[in-house]
Design an enzyme around this catalytic site. Structure first.
Site, PDB file in Angstrom:
ATOM      1  N   ASP A 133      37.687  -7.116  90.011  1.00  0.00           N
ATOM      2  CA  ASP A 133      38.533  -6.296  89.356  1.00  0.00           C
ATOM      3  C   ASP A 133      38.623  -5.115  89.946  1.00  0.00           C
ATOM      4  OD1 ASP A 133      35.750  -6.080  88.096  1.00  0.00           O
ATOM      5  OD2 ASP A 133      36.622  -4.363  87.115  1.00  0.00           O
ATOM      6  N   SER A 134      39.543  -4.410  90.362  1.00  0.00           N
ATOM      7  CA  SER A 134      39.827  -3.074  90.572  1.00  0.00           C
ATOM      8  C   SER A 134      39.387  -3.094  92.331  1.00  0.00           C
ATOM      9  CB  SER A 134      39.144  -1.905  89.837  1.00  0.00           C
ATOM     10  OG  SER A 134      39.510  -0.758  90.053  1.00  0.00           O
ATOM     11  N   ALA A 135      38.465  -2.064  92.526  1.00  0.00           N
ATOM     12  CA  ALA A 135      37.680  -2.284  93.750  1.00  0.00           C
ATOM     13  C   ALA A 135      37.249  -3.486  94.381  1.00  0.00           C
ATOM     14  CB  ALA A 135      36.904  -1.092  94.122  1.00  0.00           C
TER      15      ALA A 135
END
Ligand SMILES: *[C@@H]1O[C@H](CO)[C@@H](O)[C@H](O)[C@H]1NC(C)=O
Ligand SMILES: *[C@@H]1O[C@H](CO)[C@@H](O)[C@H](O)[C@H]1NC(C)=O
Ligand SMILES: *[C@@H]1O[C@H](CO)[C@@H](O)[C@H](O)[C@H]1NC(C)=O
Length: 408
Positions: free
Chosen positions: A190-192
């Protein structure tokens, strides 16, 4: 007495001013989100103060605060066995669904947590609980990688860490030890962590020996590019919790060990203006007037200047590297990618990074599921437990796990 009343009123007003941010009506649990955002902002400001006083790097301080909110030691229940170990020198936490004798081999997911390449850990309760739920509900083996963070290491070391640990895990004898089916392994984050998962997916798909190792990739509100900080979603959500645009740009600059002096210029896309060599051709790969549907683009104009600041890309050439920005990879790097799931949230600067990647993958012939949440905000999928439980957190998690169950 009266003066303490005045003081109290002033304090309450000040707190309300600090906490309150106008939010779109479609977002659920607005007060809870404001409190979450204010807590995170407060922690960021304390960390900046600590940095300013010369006591510690602000990201180390911030990560210390985040980890103090709840680090869990390895534990096990009847359903899931949790162990901390090392894969080729990289720390990992492994979650194994319960085993019965003579059971078929398990499915497996390599998971990369978010946190701007600088924060969080598989051991904090949010990620520990997510991976536990995945291992339990899918009866799978989840390998959550403790890749090293900024400012200890910078791009591309994070990618090297996840590649090293993943290659170790993929060895036949290691898979056998964990009773994992080599044909049913996915990569996710998720995300980075979604950024790292996408980068790793591309790296593996371009290597003939590794190409078929992943059955799928699942990217949760991934960070995918740093060339255009004025996509419609960056424009719409420039100040939306819990990831305003200037905070995302700073994570990028930190990932490259850069200087915050460039942040304001990058926010107006001065780093990829028409006079910046190399940037124009790559920006065509994330041309959102073409990659996004009219329903999204209709109220927005691209931000492209004839003159900007060529020094930024000269000092930070990593900005134009597809390993940091998987969205700008060339078509050949995309066509051998496995089946893909991308989850996006309406109230997220990164929404259009995800939608554009889905479109580019589709154009390259990859099978893609785009799972969009109209009331989602950045980071929501890890917020499922009281007091930071959000209805959209639970719905995104369920939808993600269901897709994995149907496709892995
Ligand atoms: C962007 O670049 C232009 C042209 O060099 C310059 O005039 C402007 O001040 C820059 N904006 C920022 C925020 O750096
Ligand atoms: C983006 O796509 C549009 C529509 O296809 C096209 O007119 C425009 O020239 C493209 N811009 C860039 C920078 O490639
Ligand atoms: C959060 O959890 C509390 C306590 O379990 C519950 O009362 C509340 O309805 C939950 N809120 C959401 C949005 O799920």
């Amino acid at each position: 007495m009266r003066s303490s009343c005045v003081l109290l009123t002033a304090l309450v007003a000040l707190a309300a001013y600090y906490i309150y941010i106008p939010l779109p009506e479609a977002m659920g649990d607005p007060w809870k989100l404001m409190l979450l955002d204010a807590t995170f902002r407060g922690a960021q400001q304390v960390s900046n103060l600590i940095h300013y006083l010369g006591l510690s790097h602000h990201l180390l301080a911030l990560n210390f605060i985040i980890i103090s909110f709840g680090k869990k030691s390895a534990w096990s229940s009847a359903q899931v066995k949790v162990t901390d170990t090392e894969f080729d020198g990289v720390e990992v936490r492994v979650f194994e669904g319960s085993s019965k004798p003579n059971e078929p081999l398990k499915r497996s997911i390599v998971y990369l947590h978010g946190g701007g390449w600088a924060l969080a850990s598989p051991k904090i309760s949010y990620y520990d609980e997510l991976c536990t739920a995945m291992a339990e509900e899918l009866n799978a083996v989840v390998v959550s990688i403790e890749y090293r963070l900024v400012p200890k290491v910078y791009f591309p070391e994070q990618i090297h860490d996840v590649a090293r640990a993943t290659k170790h895990f993929l060895q036949p004898e290691v898979l056998q030890k964990y009773s994992v089916d080599p044909d049913r392994i996915g990569i996710s984050g998720d995300s980075a962590g979604g950024n790292l998962a996408a980068a790793l997916g591309q790296q593996f798909s371009q290597d003939l020996n590794l190409r078929s190792k992943f059955k799928l990739q699942a990217l949760i509100y991934p960070v995918l590019q740093a060339l255009d900080f004025n996509t419609p979603s960056y424009q719409q959500n420039w100040n939306t919790p819990i990831l305003p645009r200037h905070v995302m740009v700073k994570y990028w600059v930190d990932y490259f060990k850069g200087n915050y002096n460039f942040v304001q210029a990058m926010i107006v896309n001065n780093h990829t203006s028409l006079d910046v060599e190399g940037a124009v051709a790559l920006r065509a790969r994330l041309n959102w007037t073409f990659l996004l549907p009219p329903s999204i683009t209709k109220n927005y104009k691209p931000v492209v200047h004839t003159a900007g600041n060529a020094k930024i890309v000269q000092e930070l050439p990593q900005l134009l590297d597809a390993r940091s920005a998987p969205l700008i990879a060339d078509q050949e790097a995309l066509q051998h990618l496995p089946k893909t799931y991308i989850l996006t949230c309406e109230y997220d600067v990164l929404r259009d990074d995800g939608i554009m990647y889905a479109k580019r993958l589709e154009n390259a012939g990859v099978q893609v599921t785009l799972d969009h949440f109209e009331d989602g905000f950045h980071g929501c999928m890890i917020f499922t437990r009281w007091p930071t439980n959000f209805s959209v957190g639970i719905r995104t998690r369920n939808s993600y796990i269901k897709w994995l169950d149907d496709n892995l």
